[in-house]
Design a protein around this motif. Sequence first.
Motif, PDB file in Angstrom:
ATOM      1  N   TYR A  29      -0.459  13.290 -35.158  1.00  0.00           N
ATOM      2  CA  TYR A  29       0.815  14.003 -35.098  1.00  0.00           C
ATOM      3  C   TYR A  29       1.162  14.611 -36.454  1.00  0.00           C
ATOM      4  N   LEU A  30       1.028  13.829 -37.516  1.00  0.00           N
ATOM      5  CA  LEU A  30       1.358  14.318 -38.855  1.00  0.00           C
ATOM      6  C   LEU A  30       0.385  15.398 -39.320  1.00  0.00           C
ATOM      7  N   LEU A  31      -0.905  15.223 -39.023  1.00  0.00           N
ATOM      8  CA  LEU A  31      -1.893  16.221 -39.428  1.00  0.00           C
ATOM      9  C   LEU A  31      -1.673  17.548 -38.703  1.00  0.00           C
ATOM     10  N   GLY A  32      -1.200  17.488 -37.480  1.00  0.00           N
ATOM     11  CA  GLY A  32      -0.991  18.713 -36.708  1.00  0.00           C
ATOM     12  C   GLY A  32       0.321  19.409 -36.994  1.00  0.00           C
ATOM     13  N   ASN A  98       9.615   0.389 -37.541  1.00  0.00           N
ATOM     14  CA  ASN A  98       8.194   0.311 -37.898  1.00  0.00           C
ATOM     15  C   ASN A  98       7.374  -0.443 -36.864  1.00  0.00           C
ATOM     16  N   ASP A  99       8.038  -1.141 -35.922  1.00  0.00           N
ATOM     17  CA  ASP A  99       7.283  -1.848 -34.881  1.00  0.00           C
ATOM     18  C   ASP A  99       7.226  -1.059 -33.577  1.00  0.00           C
ATOM     19  N   THR A 100       7.357   0.255 -33.690  1.00  0.00           N
ATOM     20  CA  THR A 100       7.132   1.142 -32.543  1.00  0.00           C
ATOM     21  C   THR A 100       5.715   1.715 -32.624  1.00  0.00           C
ATOM     22  N   ILE A 101       5.326   2.407 -31.565  1.00  0.00           N
ATOM     23  CA  ILE A 101       4.050   3.132 -31.535  1.00  0.00           C
ATOM     24  C   ILE A 101       4.370   4.580 -31.208  1.00  0.00           C
ATOM     25  N   ALA A 102       3.882   5.492 -32.019  1.00  0.00           N
ATOM     26  CA  ALA A 102       4.254   6.901 -31.898  1.00  0.00           C
ATOM     27  C   ALA A 102       3.705   7.516 -30.611  1.00  0.00           C
ATOM     28  N   CYS A 103       4.451   8.513 -30.122  1.00  0.00           N
ATOM     29  CA  CYS A 103       4.012   9.316 -28.985  1.00  0.00           C
ATOM     30  C   CYS A 103       4.413  10.759 -29.271  1.00  0.00           C
ATOM     31  N   ALA A 104       3.442  11.618 -29.500  1.00  0.00           N
ATOM     32  CA  ALA A 104       3.729  13.005 -29.889  1.00  0.00           C
ATOM     33  C   ALA A 104       4.574  13.717 -28.834  1.00  0.00           C
ATOM     34  N   GLU A 105       4.267  13.500 -27.562  1.00  0.00           N
ATOM     35  CA  GLU A 105       5.007  14.179 -26.501  1.00  0.00           C
ATOM     36  C   GLU A 105       6.477  13.768 -26.504  1.00  0.00           C
ATOM     37  N   THR A 106       6.731  12.481 -26.723  1.00  0.00           N
ATOM     38  CA  THR A 106       8.119  12.000 -26.761  1.00  0.00           C
ATOM     39  C   THR A 106       8.843  12.561 -27.979  1.00  0.00           C
ATOM     40  N   PHE A 107       8.193  12.549 -29.135  1.00  0.00           N
ATOM     41  CA  PHE A 107       8.815  13.102 -30.345  1.00  0.00           C
ATOM     42  C   PHE A 107       9.172  14.580 -30.153  1.00  0.00           C
ATOM     43  N   LEU A 110      12.106  14.970 -27.645  1.00  0.00           N
ATOM     44  CA  LEU A 110      13.377  14.584 -28.252  1.00  0.00           C
ATOM     45  C   LEU A 110      13.886  15.674 -29.188  1.00  0.00           C
ATOM     46  N   LEU A 111      12.980  16.231 -29.988  1.00  0.00           N
ATOM     47  CA  LEU A 111      13.363  17.285 -30.928  1.00  0.00           C
ATOM     48  C   LEU A 111      13.868  18.515 -30.181  1.00  0.00           C
ATOM     49  N   GLU A 112      13.144  18.929 -29.161  1.00  0.00           N
ATOM     50  CA  GLU A 112      13.577  20.096 -28.378  1.00  0.00           C
ATOM     51  C   GLU A 112      14.914  19.836 -27.700  1.00  0.00           C
ATOM     52  N   TYR A 113      15.136  18.595 -27.263  1.00  0.00           N
ATOM     53  CA  TYR A 113      16.377  18.267 -26.567  1.00  0.00           C
ATOM     54  C   TYR A 113      17.587  18.423 -27.494  1.00  0.00           C
ATOM     55  N   ARG A 219      15.949   8.596 -20.088  1.00  0.00           N
ATOM     56  CA  ARG A 219      15.073   7.609 -19.443  1.00  0.00           C
ATOM     57  C   ARG A 219      13.703   8.170 -19.103  1.00  0.00           C
ATOM     58  N   HIS A 220      13.595   9.496 -19.001  1.00  0.00           N
ATOM     59  CA  HIS A 220      12.305  10.082 -18.641  1.00  0.00           C
ATOM     60  C   HIS A 220      11.351  10.157 -19.831  1.00  0.00           C
ATOM     61  N   LEU A 221      11.854   9.839 -21.017  1.00  0.00           N
ATOM     62  CA  LEU A 221      11.018   9.779 -22.216  1.00  0.00           C
ATOM     63  C   LEU A 221      10.878   8.324 -22.644  1.00  0.00           C
ATOM     64  N   SER A 222       9.753   7.965 -23.222  1.00  0.00           N
ATOM     65  CA  SER A 222       9.565   6.548 -23.563  1.00  0.00           C
ATOM     66  C   SER A 222       8.720   6.374 -24.814  1.00  0.00           C
ATOM     67  N   LEU A 223       8.925   5.230 -25.449  1.00  0.00           N
ATOM     68  CA  LEU A 223       8.124   4.768 -26.577  1.00  0.00           C
ATOM     69  C   LEU A 223       7.836   3.285 -26.393  1.00  0.00           C
ATOM     70  N   THR A 224       6.768   2.823 -27.008  1.00  0.00           N
ATOM     71  CA  THR A 224       6.472   1.388 -27.052  1.00  0.00           C
ATOM     72  C   THR A 224       7.142   0.792 -28.277  1.00  0.00           C
ATOM     73  N   HIS A 225       7.843  -0.325 -28.065  1.00  0.00           N
ATOM     74  CA  HIS A 225       8.579  -0.993 -29.144  1.00  0.00           C
ATOM     75  C   HIS A 225       8.319  -2.493 -29.069  1.00  0.00           C
TER      76      HIS A 225
END
Length: 258
Positions: A29-32, A98-107, A110-113, A219-225
């Motif tokens: 995600y960061l590299l892109g 810091n105990d989450t796991i990133a998801c590019a689609e969710t990020f 959220l930004l577009e929203y 609710r339609h967007l999610s992350l692992t925490h």
Amino acid sequence: MKAPRLSIIVLTCNQCHFTLRLLESMTGYLLGRTDDVELILVDNGSTDGTADKVGEWARLNCITNLRTIISPENLGVARGRNLGLSAATGSALMLLDNDTIACAETFDSLLEYVESNLQCGVAAPALYSPSGELQASAKPYPGILLKLSHIVRPGKELPREREELEKLHPFYVIGACQILRRDVLTRVGLLDQKIFYGPEDADFCIRVRNAGYTIDYLRHLSLTHDWQRATRRSPFGKLGRLHIKALLHFWLRYTFKH
């Protein structure tokens, strides 16, 4: 130099394994998005070598859009996150545990929203444990009776807590993942630094709502925490006592209004 669209602020203290897991999940995600996303890591008094290991990870992966802020002591959640928020240059700001796991689609969603819904003050996704358990991350007002019920019945959630998860506009969303625009932060101000650990997220959401914005739980967007429940493990330890002090400060400000 053009400001990034998004600044992601991650706070960590002596949880290097979680932090490195999050960073590994964010590598692509960061590299892109080197031109429009910056990651700000606030090391809140770690003594486990987190800052050095993060620097090594960044060098090995050629990450250039990372800044690390090191505090020599644990300043608490609000003050630590405020360091990151004050240093951020993005037009949108994300607080991320810091105990989450990133998801590019969710990020990206959220930004577009928040960019397209100007009435929204804070938005948050649904949060799930690695085993798939839905976290009660959209919450009602954290009143005295609710907190007492958690002490009497640890780990048991009240029906009205689960009901809050069905709402688009809950009372508040926890700070594990929140996104907002810079104009909202400018109007509302930083997190309350008198709150060392919880409920700085509830306080902030109340101020956002009082400023005329909505709190949106998507609710339609999610992350692992991988949430830790630190105060539940030791409710009367040092962290638990600081949490109680913060709650008293919060209740004195808001209880009779709710």
